[in-house]
Design an enzyme around this catalytic site. Structure first.
Site, short mmCIF file in Angstrom:
data_model
loop_
_atom_site.label_atom_id
_atom_site.label_comp_id
_atom_site.label_asym_id
_atom_site.label_seq_id
_atom_site.Cartn_x
_atom_site.Cartn_y
_atom_site.Cartn_z
N GLU A 198 0.83 -1.20 0.00
CA GLU A 198 0.00 0.00 0.00
C GLU A 198 0.87 1.25 0.00
O GLU A 198 0.47 2.29 -0.52
CB GLU A 198 -0.93 0.00 1.21
N HIS A 208 6.81 -27.27 2.15
CA HIS A 208 6.04 -28.34 1.50
C HIS A 208 4.99 -27.76 0.56
O HIS A 208 4.02 -28.43 0.21
CB HIS A 208 5.38 -29.23 2.56
N LYS A 242 -13.23 2.11 -3.30
CA LYS A 242 -14.33 2.44 -2.39
C LYS A 242 -15.44 3.19 -3.12
O LYS A 242 -16.64 2.90 -2.95
CB LYS A 242 -13.82 3.30 -1.23
#
EC number: 5.3.1.9
Length: 554
Positions: free
Chosen positions: A359, A390, A518
């Site tokens: 960000e 793994h 937004k």
């Protein structure tokens, strides 16, 4: 005007040009050979500060590389930029604000003026306010509507109001105060709220609504859901103030919600969300581990701040890590960076660093509004070891991309079981060693012959067992995860991010891409719910809206 405010072409700087030539000279550099040729390589490329030990010897660097990178830091005026940020200059140019999260960990007696007002007394006033609240809850004096003490605290917040506090409270669970459990509610997904509500009782739960504006969509919706749930469980409007407090700069909205003004903790516009865990946003941390440990967290961060400001760049932990990131991103074409904590309690550090780094440095425009001239922030990813061994470590070892990695490991476990921690530590070191050394074709063939395979089988299988090696990594070691050392670790990464933004000429303290999403989300919501029949701006979005509306029930 200083470079960090009005950046010039960094690629034209002498140090950048020298690094470009040096990169060509380093094309055939072998870390294996470097360690063989120089027995002192480890001591030359390690340092310690604030309880952290950094080994950066497993990197594609020589002393000359370090000198050139440090010269670049000098040419971009990094020293002045560090001072400007620490003393409150407007380093966030797009919003016209300082970035003073470091002020939150400065001691009483320091002075720092913002718009002519010393902010340090305010910082410590809020710390005292937090101390009083935490003490009352831990002592069983803060009571719910049935006069029972608070047993559960739910932090309602998202982004920086969630990721940092969650990381710290879970990383320091060994320091947890008995009798109070902390929970986090972030996502605007009813399933998350449902799962949480099954674990708590309204009569003994305190909700912290953490939102600077008290208008963050996800946070406000979750706060409203929590309020409705509290009332449905038998709580009353009259007693609401016993169960809801806020961290916000919008007192009026918080009071209208039902929170008493004395239970609203302030936020300042000079602290960005992803840098805010040191503020009252850290209330859930303090409630989880106690106020004295929260202050130890601040103290560790302050120690790293002092190191960052005073240490020469060639012995400066955040600066060196930042410069290595620039070296790989801009000269070796690395597109991502792995964070690999070998500690169960640090399992959320990658999520916090994703927000902190991506960000902050996910920018394509420089401070002055001109396009970035280089690649900027990498993708940050990773997860807890040894689980990753793994899963995705295969790509680190034999994939086609260069992916630098940070290994983070404590020497001492809080929960020793047989020889588990020795194996965990050994796995951490062996992974960084394997990334560096790899396995040559000759070694692979010899290994297969030793197993008795025919030469035909050896030649068939050997190419698959070759590991390129020469993959860079840093290893950060702490004696054990403590509030002070964790504070230093998080602050170190904050400073690393800032240093890189200075070199790239970008603003590490705004996030306009987040804001666009937004705004568009509100418009899509109106179309989903029939608030407007005006079609979306593109056929794909409108088609998906229609698909939802044709099938959604509930």
């Amino acid at each position: 005007m200083a470079y960090y405010r009005n950046p010039s072409d960094v690629t034209a700087m002498p140090a950048w040009q020298a690094l470009t030539k040096h990169r060509q000279a380093m094309q055939d550099f072998s870390m294996r050979e470097a360690f063989t040729d120089d027995p002192k390589r480890f001591s030359q490329f390690t340092l310690s500060s604030a309880g952290l030990f950094l080994d950066y010897s497993k990197n594609l660097i020589t002393a000359e590389t370090r000198d050139l990178l440090v010269a670049l830091a000098g040419e971009v005026g990094l020293k002045d930029a560090i001072k400007a940020q620490y003393y409150g200059e407007l380093v966030n140019s797009s919003e016209g604000r300082p970035a003073l999260h470091t002020a939150l960990r400065r001691p009483v007696g320091d002075k720092l003026k913002v718009n002519g007002v010393d902010v340090i007394p305010d910082v410590h006033r809020v710390l005292n306010q937090m101390t009083e609240l935490v003490g009352r809850i831990h002592d069983g004096l803060w009571r719910g509507y049935t006069e029972k003490p608070i047993t559960d605290v739910v932090n309602i917040g998202i982004g920086g109001s969630f990721l940092g506090p969650e990381l710290v409270s879970e990383a320091l669970v060994a320091y947890a105060h008995k009798g109070v459990r902390c929970h986090y509610l972030a996502n605007i997904d009813g399933s998350e709220f449902h799962e949480l509500s099954m674990k708590i009782r309204a009569e003994t739960t305190l909700f912290i609504v953490s939102s600077k504006s008290f208008n963050t969509l996800e946070t406000l919706k979750n706060a409203q859901a929590a309020r409705a749930w509290y009332l449905a469980q038998g709580g009353s409007e009259v007693e609401l103030h016993r169960h809801f407090i806020a961290v916000s700069s919008n007192n009026a909205a918080a009071v209208a919600f039902g929170i008493r003004e004395e239970n609203i903790f302030p936020m300042w516009d000079w602290v960005g969300g992803r840098y805010s865990l040191w503020s009252a946003i850290g209330l859930p941390i303090a409630l989880a581990i106690g106020m004295s440990n929260f202050k130890e967290l601040l103290s560790g961060a302050y120690t790293m701040d002092q190191h960052f400001q005073s240490a020469p760049f060639d012995q400066n932990m955040p600066v060196l890590l930042a410069l290595l990131g620039v070296w790989y991103g801009n000269f070796w074409n690395a597109q991502s960076h792995a964070i690999l904590p070998y500690d169960h309690y640090l399992r959320n550090i990658t999520k916090h660093l994703q927000q902190l780094d991506m960000e902050s440095n996910g920018k394509s425009v420089r401070q002055d509004g001109t396009p970035a001239l280089t690649d900027t922030g990498p993708v940050i990813w990773g997860g807890v070891g040894a689980n990753g061994q793994h899963a995705y470590h295969q790509l680190l070892h034999q994939g086609t991309q260069m992916i630098p990695a940070d290994f983070i490991v404590p020497i001492v476990s809080f929960n020793p079981v047989a020889d588990h921690h020795q194996w965990l530590y050994a796995n951490c070191l062996s992974q960084s060693q394997a990334l560096m050394m790899g396995k040559t074709r000759a070694e692979a063939e010899a290994e297969l012959r030793d197993k008795g395979m025919s030469e035909e089988e050896v030649q068939k299988l050997a190419p698959h067992k070759v590991i390129p090696g020469n993959r860079p990594s840093n290893t950060l070691v702490v004696e054990r995860i403590s509030p002070r050392r964790l504070g230093a670790l998080v602050a170190m990464y904050e400073h690393k991010v800032f240093v890189q933004s200075v070199i790239w000429g970008t603003n590490a303290f705004d996030q306009w891409g987040v804001e666009l999403g937004k705004e568009m989300g509100k418009a899509v919501y109106q179309r989903l719910t029939g608030g407007t029949e005006e079609p979306a701006d593109d056929a794909s979005t409108q088609g998906l809206i229609n698909y939802f509306r044709g099938r959604h029930r509930g």
